[in-house]
Design an enzyme around this catalytic site. Structure first.
Site, PDB file in Angstrom:
ATOM      1  N   GLU A  49      -7.881  26.600  -9.989  1.00 20.08           N
ATOM      2  CA  GLU A  49      -8.534  25.644  -9.093  1.00 20.08           C
ATOM      3  C   GLU A  49      -8.015  24.277  -9.506  1.00 20.08           C
ATOM      4  O   GLU A  49      -8.366  23.779 -10.576  1.00 20.08           O
ATOM      5  CB  GLU A  49     -10.057  25.774  -9.241  1.00 20.08           C
ATOM      6  CG  GLU A  49     -10.805  25.242  -8.033  1.00 20.08           C
ATOM      7  CD  GLU A  49     -11.066  23.763  -8.126  1.00 20.08           C
ATOM      8  OE1 GLU A  49     -10.278  23.002  -7.530  1.00 20.08           O
ATOM      9  OE2 GLU A  49     -12.035  23.366  -8.763  1.00 20.08           O
ATOM     10  N   CYS A  68     -12.303  16.959  -7.563  1.00 16.58           N
ATOM     11  CA  CYS A  68     -11.094  17.467  -6.907  1.00 16.58           C
ATOM     12  C   CYS A  68     -11.268  17.519  -5.391  1.00 16.58           C
ATOM     13  O   CYS A  68     -10.290  17.457  -4.656  1.00 16.58           O
ATOM     14  CB  CYS A  68     -10.729  18.829  -7.464  1.00 16.58           C
ATOM     15  SG  CYS A  68     -12.114  19.962  -7.525  1.00 16.58           S
TER      16      CYS A  68
HETATM   17  P1  NAD Z   1      -5.735  18.998 -17.704  1.00 14.75           P
HETATM   18  O1  NAD Z   1      -5.386  19.888 -16.609  1.00 14.75           O
HETATM   19  O2  NAD Z   1      -4.646  18.634 -18.661  1.00 14.75           O
HETATM   20  O3  NAD Z   1      -6.925  19.609 -18.600  1.00 14.75           O
HETATM   21  C1  NAD Z   1      -7.871  20.516 -18.108  1.00 14.75           C
HETATM   22  C2  NAD Z   1      -8.124  21.586 -19.180  1.00 14.75           C
HETATM   23  O4  NAD Z   1      -6.907  22.260 -19.480  1.00 14.75           O
HETATM   24  C3  NAD Z   1      -8.647  21.050 -20.503  1.00 14.75           C
HETATM   25  O5  NAD Z   1      -9.580  21.967 -21.034  1.00 14.75           O
HETATM   26  C4  NAD Z   1      -7.407  21.043 -21.371  1.00 14.75           C
HETATM   27  O6  NAD Z   1      -7.690  21.124 -22.765  1.00 14.75           O
HETATM   28  C5  NAD Z   1      -6.702  22.276 -20.902  1.00 14.75           C
HETATM   29  N1  NAD Z   1      -5.263  22.324 -21.158  1.00 14.75           N
HETATM   30  C6  NAD Z   1      -4.383  21.291 -21.131  1.00 14.75           C
HETATM   31  N2  NAD Z   1      -3.148  21.733 -21.391  1.00 14.75           N
HETATM   32  C7  NAD Z   1      -3.222  23.072 -21.550  1.00 14.75           C
HETATM   33  C8  NAD Z   1      -2.282  24.093 -21.825  1.00 14.75           C
HETATM   34  N3  NAD Z   1      -0.990  23.829 -21.964  1.00 14.75           N
HETATM   35  N4  NAD Z   1      -2.724  25.379 -21.910  1.00 14.75           N
HETATM   36  C9  NAD Z   1      -4.021  25.681 -21.759  1.00 14.75           C
HETATM   37  N5  NAD Z   1      -4.963  24.740 -21.514  1.00 14.75           N
HETATM   38  C10 NAD Z   1      -4.572  23.450 -21.410  1.00 14.75           C
HETATM   39  O7  NAD Z   1      -6.385  17.722 -17.113  1.00 14.75           O
HETATM   40  P2  NAD Z   1      -6.535  16.291 -17.801  1.00 14.75           P
HETATM   41  O8  NAD Z   1      -5.301  15.871 -18.538  1.00 14.75           O
HETATM   42  O9  NAD Z   1      -7.777  16.307 -18.591  1.00 14.75           O
HETATM   43  O10 NAD Z   1      -6.657  15.390 -16.507  1.00 14.75           O
HETATM   44  C11 NAD Z   1      -5.484  14.980 -15.826  1.00 14.75           C
HETATM   45  C12 NAD Z   1      -5.635  15.103 -14.346  1.00 14.75           C
HETATM   46  O11 NAD Z   1      -6.040  16.417 -13.983  1.00 14.75           O
HETATM   47  C13 NAD Z   1      -6.722  14.274 -13.716  1.00 14.75           C
HETATM   48  O12 NAD Z   1      -6.407  12.963 -13.536  1.00 14.75           O
HETATM   49  C14 NAD Z   1      -6.904  14.981 -12.419  1.00 14.75           C
HETATM   50  O13 NAD Z   1      -5.929  14.605 -11.493  1.00 14.75           O
HETATM   51  C15 NAD Z   1      -6.727  16.400 -12.765  1.00 14.75           C
HETATM   52  N6  NAD Z   1      -8.012  17.100 -12.905  1.00 14.75           N
HETATM   53  C16 NAD Z   1      -8.397  17.895 -11.878  1.00 14.75           C
HETATM   54  C17 NAD Z   1      -9.578  18.570 -11.960  1.00 14.75           C
HETATM   55  C18 NAD Z   1     -10.053  19.452 -10.850  1.00 14.75           C
HETATM   56  O14 NAD Z   1     -11.223  19.796 -10.804  1.00 14.75           O
HETATM   57  N7  NAD Z   1      -9.185  19.868  -9.954  1.00 14.75           N
HETATM   58  C19 NAD Z   1     -10.376  18.436 -13.076  1.00 14.75           C
HETATM   59  C20 NAD Z   1      -9.944  17.626 -14.125  1.00 14.75           C
HETATM   60  C21 NAD Z   1      -8.740  16.980 -14.029  1.00 14.75           C
END
Ligand code: NAD
Length: 491
Positions: A262, A295
């Site tokens: 998602e 989102c």
């Molecule tokens: P991200 O996608 O990096 O992080 C989300 C989750 O993924 C966190 O728990 C993080 O620890 C984990 N994660 C990160 N890298 C990973 C990897 N290589 N393997 C497994 N897990 C991993 O998001 P972010 O850096 O916290 O935010 C950046 C951007 O993401 C935001 O600005 C936004 O655009 C987007 N975002 C979208 C949603 C949504 O609901 N669609 C939610 C949060 C962030």
């Protein structure tokens, strides 16, 4: 340490035990409002993640969790009851660690998912057709009795974001457990306590067996990546950025991991020329709710050229008076961004909008009156071209782009000309609005204020907004494997 209105859980849950990291390391949970340390939580290494994965594997392979429907249901009802008992503590915790406005906790941050997030999948355990009989069939001279069975997937790694952390987490956890899987939950490092609270509740207030549900917190994203690499994990359920979603698919390919993703969105709110502008256009400022960190936010407002100036004046008023500030104040609908990194990222996008020629008419910077906290003003760009960076990429901040269009076909074209397809809305006379909604390539869309939210609604994205669905029967089935079985008819 801050004076808190709740008791945070600093320990993880691994194999039925509430534990700190073996190293003793912890990381800080920082307030987006005061920029000060609220407290700490266990900082796991890859070794603890591997232990949690092994525990989940063992619980799946050696207990009757995956087949004992009535026991699972009873455990989920216990979980629901225990969560409800801690609702007010949870509310304070969510406000403190996410910076979400108190008012929003009565909606999707806490009360919304708490109402049916656990109960709906728990009741599906009784309702769902786990076995389906097909007509007997003759082949090679013998007649076979044939059935389709639905069985748990196995071990699922759930990786969650920081924006609506409890909402996303509980919708994942309840569906994963209701379908008979075991799991490891890895929350975002920015908002770990709602997840460790869930771990403590499962350990202390439910009969969920050791190893079925594990929570591992870490400041290192790569500890989460162990889930995507491990051959002991059958599926990843991820909510977060599209970039991380792609990486999870890539890393999971070696073990042919099932994925539910998602991801991001850049949704359009389309206002048709026969809509009631004064009632509808100011509503677009809702993009600022929880500082735009959602989102499903409709970050592109599409206005017909024939009524463009009128629409711009109305949305300018909506954005100028959007109530924001201290999230603790019930009057505010927007608090700070979750972290300094996110605040700077949003300010970077605003600068890019200016550089690429969009017209900034409201906000655009840090609010002068807020001495502390990662706030960004409600920000409105008009005369935006759909090809500009601010119209294409997910900003995840309180930034709205107004884009003019010629006619309905042009509005549909603009809405669809984006790599995402998560949400959206259309306002106008009913039949025309429904026809426009039908033409938008998106996983969810509201017409004239219709609300699609709920545990029975399969939410998710088209295009790069994701794969699969959260909630609903579609979401439930996604956590299941399909087995076909046959035996001689009459046996
Ligand atoms: P991200 O996608 O990096 O992080 C989300 C989750 O993924 C966190 O728990 C993080 O620890 C984990 N994660 C990160 N890298 C990973 C990897 N290589 N393997 C497994 N897990 C991993 O998001 P972010 O850096 O916290 O935010 C950046 C951007 O993401 C935001 O600005 C936004 O655009 C987007 N975002 C979208 C949603 C949504 O609901 N669609 C939610 C949060 C962030």
């Amino acid at each position: 340490m801050a004076d808190l209105k709740f008791t945070p859980e600093r320990r993880m849950l691994i194999d039925g035990q509430l534990v700190f990291a073996d190293s003793g390391k912890e990381f800080d949970n920082i307030s987006p409002v005061t920029e000060e340390v609220l407290g700490t939580v266990a900082d796991a290494s890859a070794a603890e993640m591997q232990r949690a994965i092994k525990a989940a594997r063992r619980a799946f392979d050696t207990t009757d969790w995956s087949t004992n429907h009535q026991f699972r249901k009873q455990c989920l009802l216990q979980l629901h009851e225990a969560l409800v008992a801690e609702k007010e503590e949870l509310r304070e915790e969510i406000i403190a660690e996410t910076g979400a406005p108190r008012a929003v906790t009565y909606m999707a941050q806490v009360d919304g998912p708490l109402a049916d997030g656990v109960l709906w999948p728990a009741h599906q355990i009784d309702e769902f057709p786990w076995k389906r009989r097909l007509p007997d069939a003759e082949m090679f001279g013998s007649v076979s009795h044939r059935e389709v069975w639905k069985e748990a997937m196995g071990v699922i790694g759930a990786i969650t974001p920081w924006n609506y952390p409890f909402e996303v987490t509980i919708n994942k956890v309840a569906q994963i457990l209701a379908t008979g899987n075991t799991m490891v939950l890895k929350p975002a490092p920015d908002t770990p306590w709602n997840a460790t609270r869930l771990g403590r509740i499962v350990a202390e207030k439910t009969d969920i067996p050791a190893g079925v549900f594990n929570v591992v917190t870490s400041s290192d994203h790569l500890v989460g990546e162990e889930l995507t690499l491990s051959p002991d994990v059958d599926m990843i359920s991820f909510t977060g950025s599209t970039a991380t979603g792609k990486r999870i698919m890539e890393k999971g390919a070696a073990t042919l991991k099932r994925v539910f993703l998602e991801l991001g969105g850049k949704s359009a709110m389309i206002v048709l020329d026969d809509a009631d502008f004064s009632a509808v256009v100011p509503m677009a400022s809702i993009v600022c709710m929880h500082a735009g960190q959602g989102c499903a936010m409709q970050t592109r407002l599409l206005l017909p050229r024939s009524r463009y100036e009128e629409g711009v004046e109305l949305i300018k008023a909506g954005m100028s008076f959007f109530p924001y500030g201290d999230p603790d104040d019930m009057a505010n609908m927007m608090g700070p961004l979750v972290s300094e990194k996110q605040r700077d990222r949003v300010l970077g996008y605003i600068q890019k909008g200016i550089d690429e020629g969009a017209k900034l008419v409201v906000g655009g910077g840090k609010p002068a009156q807020m001495e502390k906290g990662w706030y960004v003003e409600p920000t409105l760009f008009i005369d935006v071209d759909n090809s500009m960076t601010i119209a294409r990429e997910e900003i995840f901040g309180p930034v709205l782009c107004v884009i003019p269009y010629d006619d309905d076909a042009d509005a549909i074209r603009i809405a669809n000309e984006n790599e995402y397809g998560l949400s959206g809305s259309v306002f106008g006379s009913h039949e025309r609005a429904v026809a426009v909604a039908a033409a938008i390539r998106t996983g969810s869309i509201g017409v004239n204020g219709g609300v699609w939210y709920g545990a029975d609604m399969p939410y998710g994205g088209y295009k790069t907004s994701g794969i699969g669905r959260q909630n609903g029967i579609e979401g439930f089935e996604q956590h299941l494997e399909t087995k076909i079985i046959a035996w001689p008819a009459g046996a």
